[in-house]
Design a protein around this motif. Sequence first.
Motif, PDB file in Angstrom:
ATOM      1  N   ASN A  91       0.561 102.885  12.468  1.00 24.19           N
ATOM      2  CA  ASN A  91       0.037 101.909  11.797  1.00 24.19           C
ATOM      3  C   ASN A  91      -0.137 102.566  10.159  1.00 24.19           C
ATOM      4  N   SER A 126       3.306  96.637  11.855  1.00 25.34           N
ATOM      5  CA  SER A 126       2.108  95.629  12.164  1.00 25.34           C
ATOM      6  C   SER A 126       2.107  95.641  13.753  1.00 25.34           C
ATOM      7  N   GLU A 172      -2.026  93.108  19.486  1.00 21.63           N
ATOM      8  CA  GLU A 172      -3.182  93.176  19.987  1.00 21.63           C
ATOM      9  C   GLU A 172      -2.971  94.295  21.209  1.00 21.63           C
ATOM     10  N   TRP A 232     -10.789  96.639  14.413  1.00 19.63           N
ATOM     11  CA  TRP A 232      -9.746  96.306  13.930  1.00 19.63           C
ATOM     12  C   TRP A 232      -9.079  94.810  14.049  1.00 19.63           C
ATOM     13  N   LYS A 253     -10.719  92.670  12.056  1.00 22.21           N
ATOM     14  CA  LYS A 253     -10.323  92.755  10.631  1.00 22.21           C
ATOM     15  C   LYS A 253      -8.852  92.191  10.147  1.00 22.21           C
ATOM     16  N   ARG A 254      -8.071  92.077  11.486  1.00 20.97           N
ATOM     17  CA  ARG A 254      -6.470  91.447  11.277  1.00 20.97           C
ATOM     18  C   ARG A 254      -6.505  90.277  11.890  1.00 20.97           C
ATOM     19  N   CYS A 271      -7.134  89.034  14.545  1.00 24.90           N
ATOM     20  CA  CYS A 271      -6.640  89.116  16.069  1.00 24.90           C
ATOM     21  C   CYS A 271      -7.725  88.773  17.089  1.00 24.90           C
TER      22      CYS A 271
END
Length: 608
Positions: free
Chosen positions: A101, A107, A110, A135, A138-139, A141
């Motif tokens: 990461n 990238s 999940e 995370w 934030k992304r 997902c």
Amino acid sequence: MKAFLLRQFLKPSPNCYGSEGKSISLFPLSVFRFFCTKSVSKCNSRDKIQNINGLDDALRLYENMSRMRPLPSVIQFNQLLSRVVNLKEYSAAIHLFNDMNCNLGISVSEYTMTIAINCYCLSNRVDYGFSILGWFFKRGCVPNVFTFSTLLKGLFREDRINEAQGLFRKMVKEELCELNAVTYGTVIDGLCKAGNTPMAIEMLRVMENGRSCKPDTHIYSMLINSLCKDRMIDSALKLFGEMSEKGISRNVVTYNTLICGLCNLSRWSEVKMLIEEMIGYKLYPDVFTFSSLVDALCKEGLVDEAEDVIHIMKQQNVTPDVISYNSLMDGYCLQGRMDEARYVFDSMDSKNVTPNIRSYTILINGYCNKKRIDDAMHIFREMPRNGLKPDVATYNTILKGLFRGGRCSEALDFFEELQSVGLIPSFYTYCNMLDGLCRNGEVERALLLLNALEGKGGGKHHLHIGYYSIVIDGLCGAKKLDVARALFNDLPSKGLKPDVVTYNILIKGCCQNGLFEEAKDILLKMEQASLSPNEITYNVIVKGNLRGGKYEDAAKFFEEMCAKGFSPDSYTFELLLDLLRTTDQNPIIFKMIQKLAPNTLKQKIPNQ
């Protein structure tokens, strides 16, 4: 070499961002890559992942993949991470995730983040798992049911039961994901392991009333197993009956669980009925079924019958395993039949069964109980030569045997050896040490050890009321009642509360020293502390008063004991009979015995 370097330099880190989102210092795998000089242009990673045999292979493959251009897909990195997790190298998997990461710029998906959460949970760091959950959002997902199920399992693993239940309620209330059998199974399994079977059964009812997911064989088997462990066998049988009514199939695991529970309660007729029912459904007993029978028979002293079960296993083409032979060996040891136990132990190799640490410990314990300490030590010294490292339980068994055999000096040396090989003494280790020292007249040394435990690590975390009960008992036996009393009275200052065992010991000590009024005062304090006297309490105080000639007080406590449904033990009853013969059939003594067995006494003493 590469794996060694990674292990040396990797430092645990929850993620690659600090509290303010800034990059924090990780061991950069670029340093590791410095040692990898071979240029790689092509790498058939998919095939190589299948052939990984250890962490070295995994790290080597990761390094090759990370230097490919273009980089392999995240799917292939996920497969590699999953393989590292299967190797139980959770810390390494976390660091590879962070490197993917933060350094490679992959990238992550999940699925990748769920792998990282799982690693943290398996490392008992579930809080870091929740940081990865952040995370997702934030992304952009969406965590799925497997992500939340992993977090639930992590909370249960750390005994954070209330938080696990809170998360589950949040999942349901806010519809964070669509619950499936895995989610319910995780919650039910966690509640069962936490000893909250009633709540787990409530969860079963929630599943039954739901639309998306109905309980299956696995769910019922978990609950039946938990009920059997709680010795609630009738409730387990009722749940077992529900399965048939609702058309849920039963498998060998379900039957085995019930059979084991029934065996432990000696309900043999029902065991026979269940086995016949299994066979009727073409579900044939396996090694677990037979091993449960062997274990239960041995615990009841029916070792010859257990041996017959072993023969039946072989006739049914079911190969006995090390658990089967351990149970049989333990049965012989419990009866003191050491030659037969040793024969079973020695015959395992010829049957292609390798004795494990438990096998050795059973045999060592049997020899110690027969005071054959040298034989026990010989078996103990064989273990490393056969590739086995004795554990704390094995050391505890030898320690106990040495002390019981009066070999106090050797026991102290053995305690030093336990620590020198890197093992941490357990609660039972210290109990054996304190008890052994007291039994061998070394009460002062036991007090020194207790003082050392009080100061160990600076605190109360290392204290246990059991330690003090042992030493108080030793002090009473050494006629040092004043010291025992002072130690007892000092318990609250150490953050400890005396339990029933501690009170019983002090009551016994007072009675042995003729302090019957003080014994009564301690009994009163015990009741004021909301501790109910048990059968041992009453037997101790009845025997003490009888030996001290306090027959009226003894009769009073005897009446209380009988009124509460307790019975005199064999020593109390024998003492009563002796007193009846030596006190000219004292009417108080006679009345106490007559209350127990009036018809028997009329036959033995017809003139009364």
